[in-house]
Design an enzyme around this catalytic site. Structure first.
Site, PDB file in Angstrom:
ATOM      1  N   ARG A 124       0.848  -1.194   0.000  1.00 49.43           N
ATOM      2  CA  ARG A 124       0.000   0.000   0.000  1.00 49.43           C
ATOM      3  C   ARG A 124       0.878   1.236   0.000  1.00 49.43           C
ATOM      4  O   ARG A 124       2.029   1.192   0.346  1.00 49.43           O
ATOM      5  CB  ARG A 124      -0.903   0.004   1.243  1.00 49.43           C
ATOM      6  CG  ARG A 124      -2.007  -1.023   1.190  1.00 49.43           C
ATOM      7  CD  ARG A 124      -2.827  -1.006   2.476  1.00 49.43           C
ATOM      8  NE  ARG A 124      -3.528   0.247   2.637  1.00 49.43           N
ATOM      9  CZ  ARG A 124      -3.435   1.048   3.708  1.00 49.43           C
ATOM     10  NH1 ARG A 124      -2.666   0.713   4.721  1.00 49.43           N
ATOM     11  NH2 ARG A 124      -4.110   2.169   3.775  1.00 49.43           N
ATOM     12  N   LYS A 189       4.884  -6.620  11.464  1.00 48.28           N
ATOM     13  CA  LYS A 189       4.007  -6.974  10.337  1.00 48.28           C
ATOM     14  C   LYS A 189       4.190  -8.429   9.928  1.00 48.28           C
ATOM     15  O   LYS A 189       5.296  -8.888   9.661  1.00 48.28           O
ATOM     16  CB  LYS A 189       4.323  -6.042   9.173  1.00 48.28           C
ATOM     17  CG  LYS A 189       3.359  -6.190   8.042  1.00 48.28           C
ATOM     18  CD  LYS A 189       2.873  -4.863   7.595  1.00 48.28           C
ATOM     19  CE  LYS A 189       2.161  -4.968   6.270  1.00 48.28           C
ATOM     20  NZ  LYS A 189       1.712  -3.681   5.806  1.00 48.28           N
ATOM     21  N   ARG A 328      -0.982   5.525  13.662  1.00 47.80           N
ATOM     22  CA  ARG A 328       0.161   5.186  14.517  1.00 47.80           C
ATOM     23  C   ARG A 328      -0.243   5.366  15.977  1.00 47.80           C
ATOM     24  O   ARG A 328      -0.914   6.344  16.320  1.00 47.80           O
ATOM     25  CB  ARG A 328       1.331   6.112  14.170  1.00 47.80           C
ATOM     26  CG  ARG A 328       2.670   5.743  14.793  1.00 47.80           C
ATOM     27  CD  ARG A 328       3.803   6.468  14.085  1.00 47.80           C
ATOM     28  NE  ARG A 328       3.641   7.909  14.106  1.00 47.80           N
ATOM     29  CZ  ARG A 328       3.979   8.713  15.107  1.00 47.80           C
ATOM     30  NH1 ARG A 328       4.500   8.212  16.206  1.00 47.80           N
ATOM     31  NH2 ARG A 328       3.796  10.002  15.042  1.00 47.80           N
TER      32      ARG A 328
HETATM   33  C1  BTN Z   1       0.787  -3.729   2.365  1.00 48.87           C
HETATM   34  O1  BTN Z   1       0.649  -4.073   3.538  1.00 48.87           O
HETATM   35  O2  BTN Z   1       1.430  -2.726   2.075  1.00 48.87           O
HETATM   36  C2  BTN Z   1       0.160  -4.578   1.291  1.00 48.87           C
HETATM   37  C3  BTN Z   1       1.072  -5.673   0.830  1.00 48.87           C
HETATM   38  C4  BTN Z   1       0.427  -6.568  -0.212  1.00 48.87           C
HETATM   39  C5  BTN Z   1       1.405  -7.557  -0.798  1.00 48.87           C
HETATM   40  C6  BTN Z   1       0.734  -8.536  -1.700  1.00 48.87           C
HETATM   41  S1  BTN Z   1       1.784  -9.867  -2.181  1.00 48.87           S
HETATM   42  C7  BTN Z   1       0.601 -10.383  -3.340  1.00 48.87           C
HETATM   43  C8  BTN Z   1       0.075  -9.139  -4.002  1.00 48.87           C
HETATM   44  N1  BTN Z   1       0.951  -8.730  -5.071  1.00 48.87           N
HETATM   45  C9  BTN Z   1       1.516  -7.567  -4.823  1.00 48.87           C
HETATM   46  O3  BTN Z   1       2.313  -6.987  -5.587  1.00 48.87           O
HETATM   47  N2  BTN Z   1       1.118  -7.094  -3.645  1.00 48.87           N
HETATM   48  C10 BTN Z   1       0.188  -7.985  -3.008  1.00 48.87           C
END
Ligand code: BTN
Length: 331
Positions: A124, A189, A328
């Protein structure tokens, strides 16, 4: 079957599948597979380190991946799904990003894709999602929704519930959900969710739900993650619990995601509200919410039945909706 066509891994994928058993294999055998001389094998194998795979070599015995690799297998995942939906599931050795792959599809609905390695995994807020080979789960599912983007406000929170349910099946219960959808263990995380939407913002739209779950990634191999993180297998090891094969884990994740995606158009987030609240991180804490340059401080009192964030501020109770907000804890 792993679809490794056109990937940079190329011929190296055959080596990965051979070395996945964790045993030593001779330079001669590996050279035969790669079509290079024994002397040139090491140079080729070193490329695997760029994919996050640690190799060792011992003179006279050959090369191995210590501990081996637990590889994904589309047939095994399908065989373990309880979902009766008609699904198109593919596992790739390498993709730029499973979300990007489905976003490029004409009609991503009911398509599922997993990758062993993402060269451009996305998080994100424009972040990179570090995606080493054959260690974690990178999974995306496409789904069609009627009723426009507004009806999807709480979907990412509901998907967080699907991830929590999957982790419970794997043996980890003490996780929290940080609004809107980070999955944390003791503030580190463990999983992330990226939801992308295309189509008609007020009508029929296609949603791609991407989940990244850290499974076997180890701190001594990964340096470039800019926030505290943890991985499922290390949590299980601390509690002397056995780990779950990634194919079973992936199947459980897909089942849980599909259960929620199937119901969501009827139930919305309301059905998952209390389950989400039971896992809410920072509940009752003073928090700061950032939106670009603006910040709001208040006490986090929970989420609404549509998934909006509720803060008790000096101006009274205020609600905030998705987007680029970041939360946060101040305590
Ligand atoms: C976040 O917490 O920032 C979201 C992370 C999401 C990662 C997943 S892995 C599968 C899918 N493909 C990506 O490029 N991103 C999501």
């Amino acid at each position: 079957m792993i679809d490794s066509h056109k990937s940079e891994l190329g011929a190296l994928w055959n080596i990965v599948t051979l070395l996945a058993d964790g045993e030593f294999h001779s330079g001669e055998d590996l050279g035969g597979i790669l079509g290079v001389s024994r002397a040139a094998v090491w140079k080729h194998l070193q490329k695997l380190e760029g994919f996050g795979v640690g190799l060792s070599s011992v003179k006279g015995r050959g090369y191995r991946i210590q501990g081996g690799l637990d590889l994904l297998d589309a047939e095994k995942i399908k065989a373990n799904l309880t979902s009766k939906e008609d699904l198109d599931l593919r596992v790739f050795a390498q993709l730029d990003s499973t979300n990007s792959f489905l976003m490029r599809e004409q009609n991503p609905s009911r398509k599922i894709c997993l990758a062993e390695f993402q060269s451009a995994g996305r998080g994100r807020r424009g972040r990179v999602w570090v995606s080493p080979l054959a260690q974690n789960i990178y999974c995306s599912i496409g789904w069609e929704f009627d009723g426009g983007v507004a009806a999807l406000e709480g979907l990412s929170l509901a998907i967080g519930v699907a991830v929590v349910r999957t982790l419970q099946i794997a043996g980890v219960n003490d996780v929290t959900l940080k609004w809107p959808n980070d999955v944390l263990h003791q503030n580190k995380k463990l999983a992330g969710i990226l939801i992308e939407v295309m189509g008609d913002p007020v009508g029929c739209c296609q949603v791609v739900v991407g989940v990244g779950l850290n499974v076997a990634m180890q701190h001594n191999q990964i340096n470039d993650i800019d926030q505290p993180w943890t991985a499922l297998n290390s949590l299980l090891a601390k509690e002397a619990k056995s780990t779950m094969e990634r194919n079973y884990l992936a199947a459980a994740m897909i089942d849980n995601l599909i259960a929620i995606l199937t119901d969501y158009h009827q139930t919305g987030f309301a059905r998952y509200h209390s389950e989400w609240m039971q896992k809410a991180a920072y509940l009752g804490d003073r928090v700061v919410l950032r939106n670009g340059q603006q910040t709001v401080t208040g006490r986090f009192s929970g989420v609404s039945s549509t998934g909006a964030l509720c803060l008790e501020t000096d101006l009274g109770e205020q609600t905030f909706h998705g987007g680029e907000l970041s939360l946060r804890s101040l305590s």
